[in-house]
Write a protein that holds these residues in place. Structure first.
Motif, mmCIF file in Angstrom:
data_model
loop_
_atom_site.group_PDB
_atom_site.id
_atom_site.type_symbol
_atom_site.label_atom_id
_atom_site.label_comp_id
_atom_site.label_asym_id
_atom_site.label_seq_id
_atom_site.Cartn_x
_atom_site.Cartn_y
_atom_site.Cartn_z
ATOM 1 N N ILE A 151 0.913 -1.216 -0.126
ATOM 2 C CA ILE A 151 -0.068 0.024 0.121
ATOM 3 C C ILE A 151 0.924 1.300 -0.065
ATOM 4 C CG2 ILE A 151 -1.831 1.270 1.149
ATOM 5 C CD1 ILE A 151 -2.829 -1.735 0.360
ATOM 6 N N PHE A 206 0.784 5.414 0.163
ATOM 7 C CA PHE A 206 -0.019 6.778 0.785
ATOM 8 C C PHE A 206 0.325 7.977 0.029
ATOM 9 C CE2 PHE A 206 1.363 3.289 3.848
ATOM 10 C CZ PHE A 206 0.037 2.668 3.787
ATOM 11 N N ALA A 265 -5.120 5.771 0.520
ATOM 12 C CA ALA A 265 -4.375 4.550 0.383
ATOM 13 C C ALA A 265 -4.376 3.906 -1.007
ATOM 14 C CB ALA A 265 -4.965 3.587 1.331
ATOM 15 N N THR A 289 -4.234 -1.550 5.068
ATOM 16 C CA THR A 289 -4.351 -0.077 5.295
ATOM 17 C C THR A 289 -4.807 0.019 6.788
ATOM 18 O OG1 THR A 289 -4.951 0.217 3.049
ATOM 19 C CG2 THR A 289 -5.733 2.078 4.336
ATOM 20 N N ILE A 308 -9.884 4.938 1.501
ATOM 21 C CA ILE A 308 -9.653 3.889 0.651
ATOM 22 C C ILE A 308 -10.654 3.716 -0.425
ATOM 23 C CG2 ILE A 308 -8.763 2.194 2.637
ATOM 24 C CD1 ILE A 308 -11.611 0.976 2.555
#
Length: 504
Positions: A267, A269, A285, A322, A335
């Motif tokens: 993931i 960011f 995310a 996440t 998300i």
């Protein structure tokens, strides 16, 4: 002393051996006669044996041929479809191997609604339908002599060896067989009247390969026709590019499975900057896959993951990783979910369970794409109402990309927290008066509805300064910060803070 003879046995009576007479016994050779008799018997026996052998020869030959017949029967079963008794895929491959397709094409015909028929009428009806189709093709073959041979290569796919003349004749043959087949009502089990839908793929006509490549070409053409919802597709040069895409997709399937298996779903960011507070306040995310030190982006694997039924697994991993990452951090984070996720009971249940487990208390934002929301309005509204009960926030993503429905934004304004303005309206906003007017109108609407705005694709200082001056609430883009695997603040933000605390 009388002698006796009957031609076979010889005897003579002798009164005494003691009279002192010199007696001479004279016999005709018994051995010779017996030998002749024996030879005669042998000869008779030989004739009998010869006669028996002649009579038994067909039986011997029959039993001797059984292994060969058995072998032929096994081979026949191996290259014959059990249901229709037509030659099967193995038979077709063998014919191609033996170069039996000189001046011929391969036509693949897919019965596209067979699954629906099976779901409605059952498996036995579908089997009888396929038998009826096979009989239809055998009868049609008598009318159109260019159809030289028929095969059944898959459950719902028939193949034809077709003698090619020219494109015009080919088109006539294809249209005729498809129209006749689709307009025919098949009476199945004297009870059900069923019609079928078909899709056809044909090997290339520029070069008649007479080898396995013809089958590959027909399969590629059929796949394209099915994907694009076309009736007929004939392989051509453009399919070569598609073939390369198929090869790339096979590699990506390997990458997706490897990432899931080896914990390489990662993931990234991307920071979202509060234009009024002058600080990074939240993060979005974004999923990536890692394979052999190379990073793959969503547009490279998400669609493929859906085709191989790994999309749901990826979605769960994204949620899990996440949530775990932000468990003990103070930042708000978002998300992305699609309507496919929302409509899936398993994903929805998993999401709600994880939200309750981590108890983020207004720190979780669910981003939903605007166009999908419009197309599934009822499901969308039901979902956001449930999410709001769990103290989560809602952001509408990509607003302004194509057709935008302001009406549903107004109706759902009580549930929407953020509206993300699509990058197509932001990338030239500092120079384009039309987009300035549109974004200004959109901002006015959001301010009136108490919805905060986020400008996407803020790529440079000029854009940043302009949207900040317009009063847009947040900025997101490479100028603010690229997606990273750690939470980082861009250097210019740190520098500006040091130079002038009133910069923001």
């Amino acid at each position: 002393n009388k002698a006796f003879s009957n031609g076979k046995y010889f005897s003579r009576k002798i009164k005494s051996f003691n009279e002192g007479d010199n007696i001479t016994l004279l016999f005709e050779s018994k051995y010779t006669t017996l030998k002749e008799e024996l030879n005669k018997q042998k000869l008779e026996l030989i004739f009998v044996l010869i006669a028996i052998s002649i009579l038994a020869l067909p039986i011997v030959l029959y039993f001797a041929s059984i292994p060969e017949k058995l072998e032929k029967e096994i081979i026949k079963q191996f290259i014959t479809d059990d249901l229709t008794k037509l030659p099967n895929l193995e038979h077709l491959l063998n014919d191609l191997k033996e170069k039996e397709f000189k001046n011929c094409l391969i036509i693949l015909l897919n019965i596209t609604n067979d699954k629906n028929i099976q779901n409605i009428y059952g498996f036995n009806v579908t089997k009888e339908l396929l038998r009826s189709c096979a009989n239809f093709f055998l009868e049609y073959k008598k009318k159109d002599k260019r159809f030289l041979k028929i095969y059944k290569v898959k459950h719902n796919v028939f193949a034809f060896k077709y003698l090619y003349k020219n494109r015009e004749t080919l088109n006539e043959s294809l249209n005729q067989i498809q129209n006749l087949l689709e307009n025919k009502e098949f009476l199945i089990l004297n009870k059900y009247e069923i019609t079928i839908d078909t899709t056809i793929g044909v090997s290339g006509i520029d070069i008649l390969n007479n080898n396995i490549n013809e089958l590959k070409e027909a399969e590629i053409a059929l796949d394209e026709a099915l994907q694009l919802n076309h009736d007929i597709s004939i392989y051509n040069n453009s399919h070569v590019e598609n073939l390369e895409k198929y090869k790339a997709n096979i590699e990506k399937i390997k990458i997706i499975k490897d990432a899931i298996l080896n914990n390489n779903v990662i993931i990234a960011f991307q920071p979202i900057f509060n234009n009024f507070q002058g600080k990074v306040e939240k993060y979005e995310a974004l999923v990536r896959l890692k394979y052999k030190d190379k990073i793959f982006y969503p547009d490279e694997f998400l669609q493929i993951s859906k085709k191989i039924k790994k999309y749901k697994t990826l979605t769960k991993i994204i949620i899990e990783k996440t949530f775990k990452f932000f468990e003990n951090k103070d930042f708000e984070f978002s998300i992305n979910l699609s309507m496919e996720d929302i409509l899936d009971d398993e994903i929805r249940e998993y999401l709600f369970k994880e939200i309750i487990k981590y108890n983020f208390q207004n720190r979780l934002v669910i981003e939903l794409v605007e166009t999908e929301a419009i197309n599934n309005y009822e499901a969308f509204t039901n979902f956001i109402k449930e999410i709001k009960k769990l103290n989560c926030k809602i952001a509408i993503d990509d607003f302004g990309s194509g057709y935008s429905n302001y009406d549903y934004i107004i109706k759902l304004s009580d549930y929407i927290d953020y509206l993300k303005i699509d990058g197509t309206l932001i990338t030239d906003i500092d120079t384009n008066q039309k987009t300035q007017l549109l974004v200004g109108t959109l901002k006015f609407l959001c301010d009136s509805l108490k919805i905060k705005t986020i400008a996407e694709y803020v790529e440079n200082k000029e854009i940043f300064e302009f949207i900040k001056a317009m009063g847009i609430s947040y900025s997101q883009g490479y100028y603010i910060g690229k997606p990273e695997f750690e939470l980082r603040e861009n250097e210019w933000i740190k520098n500006e803070k040091k130079k002038d605390l009133n910069y923001f």
